[in-house]
Scaffold this motif. Structure first.
Motif, PDB file in Angstrom:
ATOM      1  N   LEU A  80       0.768  -0.904   0.177  1.00 56.31           N
ATOM      2  CA  LEU A  80       0.012  -0.038  -0.066  1.00 56.31           C
ATOM      3  C   LEU A  80       0.979   1.320   0.057  1.00 56.31           C
ATOM      4  CD1 LEU A  80      -3.092   1.337   0.557  1.00 56.31           C
ATOM      5  CD2 LEU A  80      -2.311   1.474   2.785  1.00 56.31           C
ATOM      6  N   MET A  81       0.694   2.020  -0.961  1.00 56.58           N
ATOM      7  CA  MET A  81       1.458   3.612  -1.039  1.00 56.58           C
ATOM      8  C   MET A  81       0.635   4.470  -1.605  1.00 56.58           C
ATOM      9  SD  MET A  81       2.530   4.362  -4.335  1.00 56.58           S
ATOM     10  CE  MET A  81       4.035   5.392  -3.970  1.00 56.58           C
ATOM     11  N   ILE A  82       0.814   5.714  -0.921  1.00 56.09           N
ATOM     12  CA  ILE A  82       0.274   6.843  -1.611  1.00 56.09           C
ATOM     13  C   ILE A  82       1.287   7.679  -2.185  1.00 56.09           C
ATOM     14  CG2 ILE A  82      -1.322   8.855  -1.130  1.00 56.09           C
ATOM     15  CD1 ILE A  82      -2.666   6.401  -0.858  1.00 56.09           C
ATOM     16  N   ASP A  83       1.201   8.338  -3.256  1.00 55.26           N
ATOM     17  CA  ASP A  83       2.298   9.167  -3.812  1.00 55.26           C
ATOM     18  C   ASP A  83       2.418  10.329  -2.888  1.00 55.26           C
ATOM     19  OD1 ASP A  83       3.531   9.899  -6.499  1.00 55.26           O
ATOM     20  OD2 ASP A  83       2.921  11.575  -5.696  1.00 55.26           O
ATOM     21  N   GLU A  84       3.891  10.763  -2.961  1.00 55.94           N
ATOM     22  CA  GLU A  84       4.210  11.776  -2.213  1.00 55.94           C
ATOM     23  C   GLU A  84       3.399  13.117  -1.937  1.00 55.94           C
ATOM     24  OE1 GLU A  84       8.233  13.048  -2.865  1.00 55.94           O
ATOM     25  OE2 GLU A  84       7.941  12.891  -4.942  1.00 55.94           O
ATOM     26  N   LYS A  85       2.729  13.451  -3.343  1.00 57.71           N
ATOM     27  CA  LYS A  85       1.924  14.595  -3.648  1.00 57.71           C
ATOM     28  C   LYS A  85       0.563  14.713  -3.108  1.00 57.71           C
ATOM     29  CE  LYS A  85       2.641  14.531  -8.104  1.00 57.71           C
ATOM     30  NZ  LYS A  85       3.348  13.518  -8.614  1.00 57.71           N
ATOM     31  N   TYR A  86       0.280  13.216  -2.672  1.00 59.52           N
ATOM     32  CA  TYR A  86      -1.064  13.201  -2.344  1.00 59.52           C
ATOM     33  C   TYR A  86      -1.237  12.514  -0.740  1.00 59.52           C
ATOM     34  CZ  TYR A  86      -1.467  13.588  -7.270  1.00 59.52           C
ATOM     35  OH  TYR A  86      -1.443  14.278  -8.469  1.00 59.52           O
ATOM     36  N   GLN A  87      -0.191  12.625  -0.186  1.00 61.20           N
ATOM     37  CA  GLN A  87      -0.262  12.082   1.406  1.00 61.20           C
ATOM     38  C   GLN A  87      -0.989  12.934   2.253  1.00 61.20           C
ATOM     39  OE1 GLN A  87       3.499  10.528   2.686  1.00 61.20           O
ATOM     40  NE2 GLN A  87       3.635   9.108   0.736  1.00 61.20           N
ATOM     41  N   GLY A  88      -1.559  12.493   3.184  1.00 59.71           N
ATOM     42  CA  GLY A  88      -2.120  13.337   4.392  1.00 59.71           C
ATOM     43  C   GLY A  88      -3.631  13.644   3.823  1.00 59.71           C
ATOM     44  N   ARG A  89      -4.215  13.122   3.024  1.00 64.93           N
ATOM     45  CA  ARG A  89      -5.459  13.544   2.623  1.00 64.93           C
ATOM     46  C   ARG A  89      -6.664  12.537   2.944  1.00 64.93           C
ATOM     47  NH1 ARG A  89      -4.476  16.537  -3.224  1.00 64.93           N
ATOM     48  NH2 ARG A  89      -2.383  17.504  -2.660  1.00 64.93           N
ATOM     49  N   GLY A  90      -6.131  11.321   3.490  1.00 65.39           N
ATOM     50  CA  GLY A  90      -7.125  10.324   3.807  1.00 65.39           C
ATOM     51  C   GLY A  90      -7.305   9.011   2.820  1.00 65.39           C
ATOM     52  N   TYR A  91      -6.746   9.341   1.859  1.00 63.35           N
ATOM     53  CA  TYR A  91      -6.548   8.306   0.657  1.00 63.35           C
ATOM     54  C   TYR A  91      -6.332   6.940   1.122  1.00 63.35           C
ATOM     55  CZ  TYR A  91      -6.828  12.550  -2.505  1.00 63.35           C
ATOM     56  OH  TYR A  91      -7.365  13.769  -3.065  1.00 63.35           O
ATOM     57  N   GLY A  92      -5.335   7.035   1.879  1.00 63.45           N
ATOM     58  CA  GLY A  92      -4.883   5.519   2.489  1.00 63.45           C
ATOM     59  C   GLY A  92      -5.894   4.906   3.016  1.00 63.45           C
ATOM     60  N   ARG A  93      -6.528   5.599   4.191  1.00 61.90           N
ATOM     61  CA  ARG A  93      -7.414   5.302   5.022  1.00 61.90           C
ATOM     62  C   ARG A  93      -8.811   4.534   4.246  1.00 61.90           C
ATOM     63  NH1 ARG A  93      -9.578   8.035  10.495  1.00 61.90           N
ATOM     64  NH2 ARG A  93     -10.998   6.372  11.309  1.00 61.90           N
ATOM     65  N   SER A  94      -9.081   5.728   3.298  1.00 61.46           N
ATOM     66  CA  SER A  94     -10.212   5.499   2.298  1.00 61.46           C
ATOM     67  C   SER A  94     -10.076   4.068   1.496  1.00 61.46           C
ATOM     68  CB  SER A  94     -10.309   6.637   1.370  1.00 61.46           C
ATOM     69  OG  SER A  94     -10.915   7.672   2.106  1.00 61.46           O
ATOM     70  N   ALA A  95      -8.746   3.840   0.860  1.00 64.57           N
ATOM     71  CA  ALA A  95      -8.461   2.889   0.366  1.00 64.57           C
ATOM     72  C   ALA A  95      -8.614   1.431   1.183  1.00 64.57           C
ATOM     73  CB  ALA A  95      -7.005   2.779  -0.323  1.00 64.57           C
ATOM     74  N   ILE A  96      -8.257   1.555   2.208  1.00 61.88           N
ATOM     75  CA  ILE A  96      -8.221   0.259   3.369  1.00 61.88           C
ATOM     76  C   ILE A  96      -9.753   0.011   3.652  1.00 61.88           C
ATOM     77  CG2 ILE A  96      -7.628  -0.449   5.648  1.00 61.88           C
ATOM     78  CD1 ILE A  96      -5.181   1.319   5.252  1.00 61.88           C
ATOM     79  N   LYS A  97     -10.363   0.857   3.988  1.00 63.49           N
ATOM     80  CA  LYS A  97     -11.842   0.856   4.076  1.00 63.49           C
ATOM     81  C   LYS A  97     -12.636   0.338   2.738  1.00 63.49           C
ATOM     82  CE  LYS A  97     -12.195   4.250   7.710  1.00 63.49           C
ATOM     83  NZ  LYS A  97     -13.460   3.984   8.782  1.00 63.49           N
ATOM     84  N   GLN A  98     -12.493   0.522   1.544  1.00 66.43           N
ATOM     85  CA  GLN A  98     -12.785  -0.249   0.415  1.00 66.43           C
ATOM     86  C   GLN A  98     -12.376  -1.523   0.299  1.00 66.43           C
ATOM     87  OE1 GLN A  98     -13.989   1.165  -2.876  1.00 66.43           O
ATOM     88  NE2 GLN A  98     -14.445   3.067  -2.275  1.00 66.43           N
ATOM     89  N   LEU A  99     -11.315  -1.780   0.547  1.00 69.47           N
ATOM     90  CA  LEU A  99     -10.731  -3.191   0.689  1.00 69.47           C
ATOM     91  C   LEU A  99     -11.470  -4.033   1.666  1.00 69.47           C
ATOM     92  CD1 LEU A  99      -6.795  -3.295   0.474  1.00 69.47           C
ATOM     93  CD2 LEU A  99      -8.235  -4.247  -1.063  1.00 69.47           C
ATOM     94  N   ILE A 100     -11.606  -3.664   3.022  1.00 68.70           N
ATOM     95  CA  ILE A 100     -12.578  -4.135   3.870  1.00 68.70           C
ATOM     96  C   ILE A 100     -13.980  -4.382   3.316  1.00 68.70           C
ATOM     97  CG2 ILE A 100     -13.550  -4.005   6.333  1.00 68.70           C
ATOM     98  CD1 ILE A 100     -10.778  -2.408   6.954  1.00 68.70           C
ATOM     99  N   ASN A 101     -14.546  -3.403   2.807  1.00 63.95           N
ATOM    100  CA  ASN A 101     -15.847  -3.765   2.281  1.00 63.95           C
ATOM    101  C   ASN A 101     -15.936  -4.625   1.131  1.00 63.95           C
ATOM    102  OD1 ASN A 101     -16.991  -1.793   4.121  1.00 63.95           O
ATOM    103  ND2 ASN A 101     -16.673   0.131   2.799  1.00 63.95           N
ATOM    104  N   GLN A 102     -14.820  -4.606   0.262  1.00 63.04           N
ATOM    105  CA  GLN A 102     -14.926  -5.775  -0.783  1.00 63.04           C
ATOM    106  C   GLN A 102     -14.770  -7.146  -0.450  1.00 63.04           C
ATOM    107  OE1 GLN A 102     -12.038  -5.258  -4.078  1.00 63.04           O
ATOM    108  NE2 GLN A 102     -12.403  -3.108  -4.419  1.00 63.04           N
ATOM    109  N   LEU A 103     -13.908  -7.366   0.934  1.00 65.74           N
ATOM    110  CA  LEU A 103     -13.738  -8.429   1.307  1.00 65.74           C
ATOM    111  C   LEU A 103     -14.871  -9.111   2.399  1.00 65.74           C
ATOM    112  CD1 LEU A 103      -9.708  -8.256   1.490  1.00 65.74           C
ATOM    113  CD2 LEU A 103     -11.089  -9.318  -0.217  1.00 65.74           C
ATOM    114  N   LYS A 104     -15.537  -8.252   2.944  1.00 62.79           N
ATOM    115  CA  LYS A 104     -16.356  -8.634   4.214  1.00 62.79           C
ATOM    116  C   LYS A 104     -17.292  -9.576   3.799  1.00 62.79           C
ATOM    117  CE  LYS A 104     -19.573  -4.887   4.361  1.00 62.79           C
ATOM    118  NZ  LYS A 104     -19.997  -3.799   5.027  1.00 62.79           N
ATOM    119  N   ASP A 105     -17.882  -9.584   2.825  1.00 63.61           N
ATOM    120  CA  ASP A 105     -18.978 -10.408   2.149  1.00 63.61           C
ATOM    121  C   ASP A 105     -18.421 -11.914   1.985  1.00 63.61           C
ATOM    122  OD1 ASP A 105     -20.924  -8.767   3.088  1.00 63.61           O
ATOM    123  OD2 ASP A 105     -20.939  -7.761   1.072  1.00 63.61           O
TER     124      ASP A 105
END
Length: 157
Positions: A80-105
């Motif tokens: 998991l990585m977020i480009d240096e220009k886009y860090q600190g905007r919540g994108y990593g957290r949102s991506a992890i939540k997307q993954l959890i939602n994809q796998l939970k069912d």
């Protein structure tokens, strides 16, 4: 103006150069594999599927995760990585939540695991904010293993 919509999109020939061009900050280079190395890993490891992390139509990061249960019985977030220009905007957290939602069912997904180098405190805090917990286990190389258990976390809710 609202926050961008975060989606995970498969890496294909059309977007792989954009993926390879993403870079962490200089001080993070020792913490994560390059995206080029991760794409090579994905070709060798048939269970792992590379995805770009998109904020609207812009690729801001990369995630490599198991699309089926791995031989040890877990689904793994391998990179998991977020480009240096886009860090600190919540994108990593949102991506992890997307993954959890994809796998939970998935009936075979009882736990998602992730590991990180011991001194990557930013990754540790990020995963814990998303519901991951320490396992007291380590990879052979010393990386710390965290897990997200659906039984403990109310099956992702």
């Amino acid at each position: 103006m609202g926050s961008p919509s975060i989606t995970l999109q498969r890496i294909t020939r059309e977007n792989e150069l954009a993926c390879i061009a993403l870079k962490p900050r200089e001080d993070q280079l020792s913490l994560v594999a390059t995206n080029a190395d991760s794409l090579v890993h994905a070709v060798k490891e048939v269970t792992s599927i590379p995805h770009g992390i998109y904020a609207d139509d812009l690729m801001v990061g990369f995630v490599l995760f198991d699309n089926e249960v791995y031989s040890d019985g877990y689904y793994w977030i391998l990179r998991l990585m977020i480009d240096e220009k886009y860090q600190g905007r919540g994108y990593g957290r949102s991506a992890i939540k997307q993954l959890i939602n994809q796998l939970k069912d998935r009936t075979d997904c009882r736990q998602i695991r992730v590991s990180h180098v011991p001194h990557n405190s930013v990754a540790n805090r990020l995963y814990k904010r998303c519901g991951f917990q320490e396992t007291s286990e380590f990879e052979d190389n010393g990386d710390i293993i965290l897990s997200y258990s659906f039984e403990v976390n109310g099956h992702g809710d």
